[in-house]
Design a protein around this motif. Structure first.
Motif, PDB file in Angstrom:
ATOM      1  N   ALA A 183     119.724  51.603 126.931  1.00 25.17           N
ATOM      2  CA  ALA A 183     120.976  51.700 127.671  1.00 25.17           C
ATOM      3  C   ALA A 183     121.366  53.160 127.819  1.00 25.17           C
ATOM      4  N   GLY A 184     121.827  53.523 128.990  1.00 26.98           N
ATOM      5  CA  GLY A 184     122.274  54.886 129.238  1.00 26.98           C
ATOM      6  C   GLY A 184     121.180  55.824 129.700  1.00 26.98           C
ATOM      7  N   ALA A 185     119.921  55.422 129.550  1.00 28.96           N
ATOM      8  CA  ALA A 185     118.814  56.271 129.988  1.00 28.96           C
ATOM      9  C   ALA A 185     118.680  56.168 131.504  1.00 28.96           C
ATOM     10  N   LEU A 186     118.526  57.305 132.138  1.00 30.43           N
ATOM     11  CA  LEU A 186     118.366  57.325 133.588  1.00 30.43           C
ATOM     12  C   LEU A 186     116.925  57.002 133.955  1.00 30.43           C
ATOM     13  N   ASP A 187     116.758  56.217 134.985  1.00 29.41           N
ATOM     14  CA  ASP A 187     115.429  55.858 135.461  1.00 29.41           C
ATOM     15  C   ASP A 187     114.964  56.928 136.445  1.00 29.41           C
ATOM     16  N   GLU A 188     114.450  58.022 135.897  1.00 29.68           N
ATOM     17  CA  GLU A 188     114.014  59.151 136.710  1.00 29.68           C
ATOM     18  C   GLU A 188     112.497  59.216 136.729  1.00 29.68           C
ATOM     19  N   PRO A 189     111.929  59.924 137.694  1.00 28.27           N
ATOM     20  CA  PRO A 189     110.482  60.103 137.722  1.00 28.27           C
ATOM     21  C   PRO A 189     109.989  60.804 136.446  1.00 28.27           C
ATOM     22  N   LEU A 190     108.774  60.487 136.056  1.00 28.15           N
ATOM     23  CA  LEU A 190     108.200  61.021 134.822  1.00 28.15           C
ATOM     24  C   LEU A 190     108.284  62.548 134.721  1.00 28.15           C
ATOM     25  N   PRO A 191     107.958  63.320 135.757  1.00 27.15           N
ATOM     26  CA  PRO A 191     108.052  64.779 135.612  1.00 27.15           C
ATOM     27  C   PRO A 191     109.465  65.257 135.227  1.00 27.15           C
ATOM     28  N   LEU A 192     110.493  64.625 135.744  1.00 28.70           N
ATOM     29  CA  LEU A 192     111.859  65.000 135.375  1.00 28.70           C
ATOM     30  C   LEU A 192     112.168  64.616 133.934  1.00 28.70           C
ATOM     31  N   GLN A 193     111.672  63.464 133.508  1.00 24.89           N
ATOM     32  CA  GLN A 193     111.872  63.059 132.120  1.00 24.89           C
ATOM     33  C   GLN A 193     111.180  64.036 131.169  1.00 24.89           C
ATOM     34  N   VAL A 194     109.978  64.476 131.536  1.00 21.13           N
ATOM     35  CA  VAL A 194     109.246  65.425 130.684  1.00 21.13           C
ATOM     36  C   VAL A 194     109.975  66.764 130.645  1.00 21.13           C
ATOM     37  N   GLU A 195     110.535  67.213 131.761  1.00 23.28           N
ATOM     38  CA  GLU A 195     111.314  68.453 131.759  1.00 23.28           C
ATOM     39  C   GLU A 195     112.497  68.350 130.806  1.00 23.28           C
ATOM     40  N   ASP A 196     113.178  67.207 130.791  1.00 27.34           N
ATOM     41  CA  ASP A 196     114.297  67.012 129.873  1.00 27.34           C
ATOM     42  C   ASP A 196     113.812  67.016 128.424  1.00 27.34           C
ATOM     43  N   LEU A 197     112.673  66.371 128.157  1.00 26.59           N
ATOM     44  CA  LEU A 197     112.102  66.358 126.817  1.00 26.59           C
ATOM     45  C   LEU A 197     111.815  67.783 126.352  1.00 26.59           C
ATOM     46  N   VAL A 198     111.226  68.593 127.212  1.00 29.79           N
ATOM     47  CA  VAL A 198     110.900  69.972 126.860  1.00 29.79           C
ATOM     48  C   VAL A 198     112.180  70.784 126.629  1.00 29.79           C
ATOM     49  N   ARG A 199     113.210  70.559 127.432  1.00 24.48           N
ATOM     50  CA  ARG A 199     114.502  71.241 127.209  1.00 24.48           C
ATOM     51  C   ARG A 199     115.064  70.909 125.836  1.00 24.48           C
ATOM     52  N   ARG A 200     114.941  69.663 125.436  1.00 27.80           N
ATOM     53  CA  ARG A 200     115.448  69.245 124.125  1.00 27.80           C
ATOM     54  C   ARG A 200     114.632  69.873 122.990  1.00 27.80           C
ATOM     55  N   ILE A 201     113.319  69.954 123.175  1.00 28.73           N
ATOM     56  CA  ILE A 201     112.490  70.607 122.153  1.00 28.73           C
ATOM     57  C   ILE A 201     112.796  72.097 122.110  1.00 28.73           C
ATOM     58  N   ARG A 202     113.096  72.705 123.242  1.00 32.19           N
ATOM     59  CA  ARG A 202     113.490  74.117 123.290  1.00 32.19           C
ATOM     60  C   ARG A 202     114.738  74.348 122.435  1.00 32.19           C
ATOM     61  N   LYS A 203     115.699  73.406 122.503  1.00 28.10           N
ATOM     62  CA  LYS A 203     116.912  73.515 121.672  1.00 28.10           C
ATOM     63  C   LYS A 203     116.562  73.463 120.188  1.00 28.10           C
ATOM     64  N   VAL A 204     115.645  72.562 119.830  1.00 31.97           N
ATOM     65  CA  VAL A 204     115.198  72.493 118.429  1.00 31.97           C
ATOM     66  C   VAL A 204     114.559  73.816 118.049  1.00 31.97           C
ATOM     67  N   TYR A 205     113.689  74.342 118.925  1.00 29.14           N
ATOM     68  CA  TYR A 205     113.025  75.616 118.656  1.00 29.14           C
ATOM     69  C   TYR A 205     114.035  76.749 118.488  1.00 29.14           C
ATOM     70  N   ASP A 206     115.025  76.802 119.371  1.00 29.68           N
ATOM     71  CA  ASP A 206     116.018  77.871 119.312  1.00 29.68           C
ATOM     72  C   ASP A 206     116.804  77.856 118.008  1.00 29.68           C
ATOM     73  N   ASN A 207     116.927  76.696 117.385  1.00 34.05           N
ATOM     74  CA  ASN A 207     117.665  76.588 116.109  1.00 34.05           C
ATOM     75  C   ASN A 207     116.731  76.497 114.909  1.00 34.05           C
ATOM     76  N   PHE A 208     115.420  76.550 115.135  1.00 38.07           N
ATOM     77  CA  PHE A 208     114.437  76.406 114.057  1.00 38.07           C
ATOM     78  C   PHE A 208     114.528  77.577 113.096  1.00 38.07           C
ATOM     79  N   GLY A 209     114.511  77.259 111.833  1.00 39.09           N
ATOM     80  CA  GLY A 209     114.532  78.289 110.810  1.00 39.09           C
ATOM     81  C   GLY A 209     115.909  78.799 110.441  1.00 39.09           C
ATOM     82  N   ARG A 210     116.918  78.386 111.194  1.00 36.27           N
ATOM     83  CA  ARG A 210     118.293  78.786 110.848  1.00 36.27           C
ATOM     84  C   ARG A 210     118.828  77.827 109.799  1.00 36.27           C
ATOM     85  N   VAL A 211     119.497  78.384 108.830  1.00 35.81           N
ATOM     86  CA  VAL A 211     120.058  77.535 107.758  1.00 35.81           C
ATOM     87  C   VAL A 211     121.500  77.248 108.031  1.00 35.81           C
TER      88      VAL A 211
END
Length: 144
Positions: free
Chosen positions: A116-144
Protein backbone atom coordinates in the motif's frame (compact mmCIF):
# COMPACT_ATOMS: atom_id res chain seq x y z
CA UNK A 1 36.17 5.77 6.44
CA UNK A 2 35.50 2.14 5.48
CA UNK A 3 33.45 1.58 2.34
CA UNK A 4 29.72 0.98 2.63
CA UNK A 5 29.00 -2.68 1.81
CA UNK A 6 25.91 -3.22 -0.31
CA UNK A 7 24.57 -6.68 -1.14
CA UNK A 8 22.35 -6.81 -4.22
CA UNK A 9 20.26 -9.97 -4.19
CA UNK A 10 18.57 -11.29 -7.32
CA UNK A 11 17.59 -14.51 -9.02
CA UNK A 12 16.41 -15.93 -12.31
CA UNK A 13 18.12 -13.88 -15.09
CA UNK A 14 19.55 -11.18 -12.80
CA UNK A 15 18.06 -8.27 -14.74
CA UNK A 16 16.85 -6.30 -11.73
CA UNK A 17 20.15 -6.88 -9.94
CA UNK A 18 22.03 -5.70 -13.03
CA UNK A 19 20.06 -2.44 -13.10
CA UNK A 20 20.64 -1.85 -9.40
CA UNK A 21 24.39 -2.53 -9.65
CA UNK A 22 24.78 -0.28 -12.71
CA UNK A 23 22.92 2.63 -11.09
CA UNK A 24 24.76 2.25 -7.78
CA UNK A 25 28.10 2.26 -9.62
CA UNK A 26 27.08 5.36 -11.63
CA UNK A 27 25.91 7.22 -8.52
CA UNK A 28 28.50 6.15 -5.94
CA UNK A 29 31.41 4.96 -8.06
CA UNK A 30 34.02 3.06 -6.13
CA UNK A 31 32.86 4.60 -2.84
CA UNK A 32 30.84 1.45 -2.13
CA UNK A 33 31.63 -2.23 -2.19
CA UNK A 34 28.90 -4.06 -4.10
CA UNK A 35 28.35 -7.78 -3.61
CA UNK A 36 26.18 -9.47 -6.23
CA UNK A 37 24.45 -12.32 -4.45
CA UNK A 38 22.54 -14.52 -6.84
CA UNK A 39 20.15 -17.35 -6.20
CA UNK A 40 21.83 -18.87 -9.25
CA UNK A 41 25.07 -18.48 -11.21
CA UNK A 42 23.45 -16.61 -14.11
CA UNK A 43 22.11 -13.84 -11.85
CA UNK A 44 25.48 -13.55 -10.12
CA UNK A 45 27.42 -13.37 -13.37
CA UNK A 46 25.12 -10.65 -14.75
CA UNK A 47 25.67 -8.54 -11.60
CA UNK A 48 29.44 -9.04 -11.81
CA UNK A 49 29.47 -7.88 -15.44
CA UNK A 50 27.42 -4.84 -14.36
CA UNK A 51 30.14 -3.77 -11.92
CA UNK A 52 29.75 -5.68 -8.65
CA UNK A 53 33.06 -6.01 -6.78
CA UNK A 54 32.31 -9.55 -5.69
CA UNK A 55 29.73 -12.16 -6.50
CA UNK A 56 28.63 -15.56 -5.34
CA UNK A 57 25.64 -17.82 -5.74
CA UNK A 58 23.42 -20.03 -3.65
CA UNK A 59 21.65 -20.37 -0.36
CA UNK A 60 24.65 -20.53 1.95
CA UNK A 61 26.21 -17.42 0.40
CA UNK A 62 23.08 -15.35 0.96
CA UNK A 63 22.63 -16.68 4.50
CA UNK A 64 26.25 -15.97 5.45
CA UNK A 65 26.57 -12.57 3.78
CA UNK A 66 23.24 -11.08 4.88
CA UNK A 67 24.57 -10.22 8.32
CA UNK A 68 27.93 -8.92 7.06
CA UNK A 69 26.76 -6.02 4.91
CA UNK A 70 25.42 -2.55 5.66
CA UNK A 71 22.65 -2.48 3.04
CA UNK A 72 20.69 -5.18 1.21
CA UNK A 73 19.00 -4.19 -2.05
CA UNK A 74 16.65 -6.03 -4.38
CA UNK A 75 12.97 -6.53 -5.01
CA UNK A 76 10.57 -7.13 -2.13
CA UNK A 77 10.60 -10.76 -3.26
CA UNK A 78 13.95 -11.30 -1.49
CA UNK A 79 12.13 -11.42 1.84
CA UNK A 80 9.44 -13.81 0.53
CA UNK A 81 10.22 -17.52 0.81
CA UNK A 82 9.97 -19.46 -2.45
CA UNK A 83 9.93 -16.40 -4.69
CA UNK A 84 11.82 -16.34 -7.99
CA UNK A 85 9.96 -19.52 -8.98
CA UNK A 86 11.26 -21.23 -5.84
CA UNK A 87 14.91 -20.16 -6.18
CA UNK A 88 14.81 -18.00 -3.04
CA UNK A 89 14.63 -20.43 -0.15
CA UNK A 90 13.05 -19.99 3.26
CA UNK A 91 16.54 -19.77 4.83
CA UNK A 92 17.54 -16.98 2.41
CA UNK A 93 14.37 -14.97 3.08
CA UNK A 94 14.78 -15.37 6.83
CA UNK A 95 18.46 -14.38 6.77
CA UNK A 96 17.73 -11.26 4.73
CA UNK A 97 14.72 -10.21 6.80
CA UNK A 98 16.59 -10.84 10.08
CA UNK A 99 19.78 -9.08 9.02
CA UNK A 100 20.67 -5.86 10.86
CA UNK A 101 21.44 -4.33 7.43
CA UNK A 102 19.20 -1.61 6.07
CA UNK A 103 16.91 -3.22 3.48
CA UNK A 104 16.07 -1.06 0.46
CA UNK A 105 13.55 -2.98 -1.61
CA UNK A 106 11.72 -2.37 -4.86
CA UNK A 107 7.93 -2.77 -4.53
CA UNK A 108 7.64 -5.03 -7.54
CA UNK A 109 4.24 -6.71 -7.51
CA UNK A 110 5.18 -9.95 -9.21
CA UNK A 111 4.89 -12.39 -6.33
CA UNK A 112 1.43 -11.56 -5.01
CA UNK A 113 2.74 -8.93 -2.61
CA UNK A 114 0.88 -5.63 -2.74
CA UNK A 115 2.47 -2.70 -0.91
CA UNK A 116 0.00 0.00 0.00
CA UNK A 117 1.24 3.47 -0.84
CA UNK A 118 3.85 2.26 -3.32
CA UNK A 119 3.62 3.95 -6.69
CA UNK A 120 3.35 1.72 -9.72
CA UNK A 121 6.20 3.29 -11.68
CA UNK A 122 8.42 1.85 -14.40
CA UNK A 123 11.35 -0.21 -13.13
CA UNK A 124 14.06 2.35 -14.07
CA UNK A 125 12.33 5.00 -11.93
CA UNK A 126 11.98 2.58 -9.03
CA UNK A 127 15.69 1.75 -9.26
CA UNK A 128 16.58 5.46 -9.28
CA UNK A 129 14.58 5.89 -6.06
CA UNK A 130 16.30 2.85 -4.53
CA UNK A 131 19.71 4.32 -5.36
CA UNK A 132 18.69 7.71 -3.88
CA UNK A 133 17.75 5.96 -0.65
CA UNK A 134 21.05 4.06 -0.54
CA UNK A 135 22.85 7.38 -1.18
CA UNK A 136 21.17 8.73 1.99
CA UNK A 137 22.42 5.72 3.95
CA UNK A 138 25.90 6.28 2.49
CA UNK A 139 25.85 9.99 3.34
CA UNK A 140 25.14 9.12 7.00
CA UNK A 141 27.41 6.04 7.12
CA UNK A 142 29.98 6.09 9.86
CA UNK A 143 28.39 8.98 11.72
CA UNK A 144 27.59 8.26 15.34
Amino acid sequence: MPALKVAVVDGQGGGIGRLIVEKLRQELGEEVTIMGLGTNAVATSVMLRAGANEGASGENVVVQCASKVDVIAGSVAIIAANSFLGELTTRMAEAIASSPAVKVLLPINRYGIEIAGALDEPLPLQVEDLVRRIRKVYDNFGRV
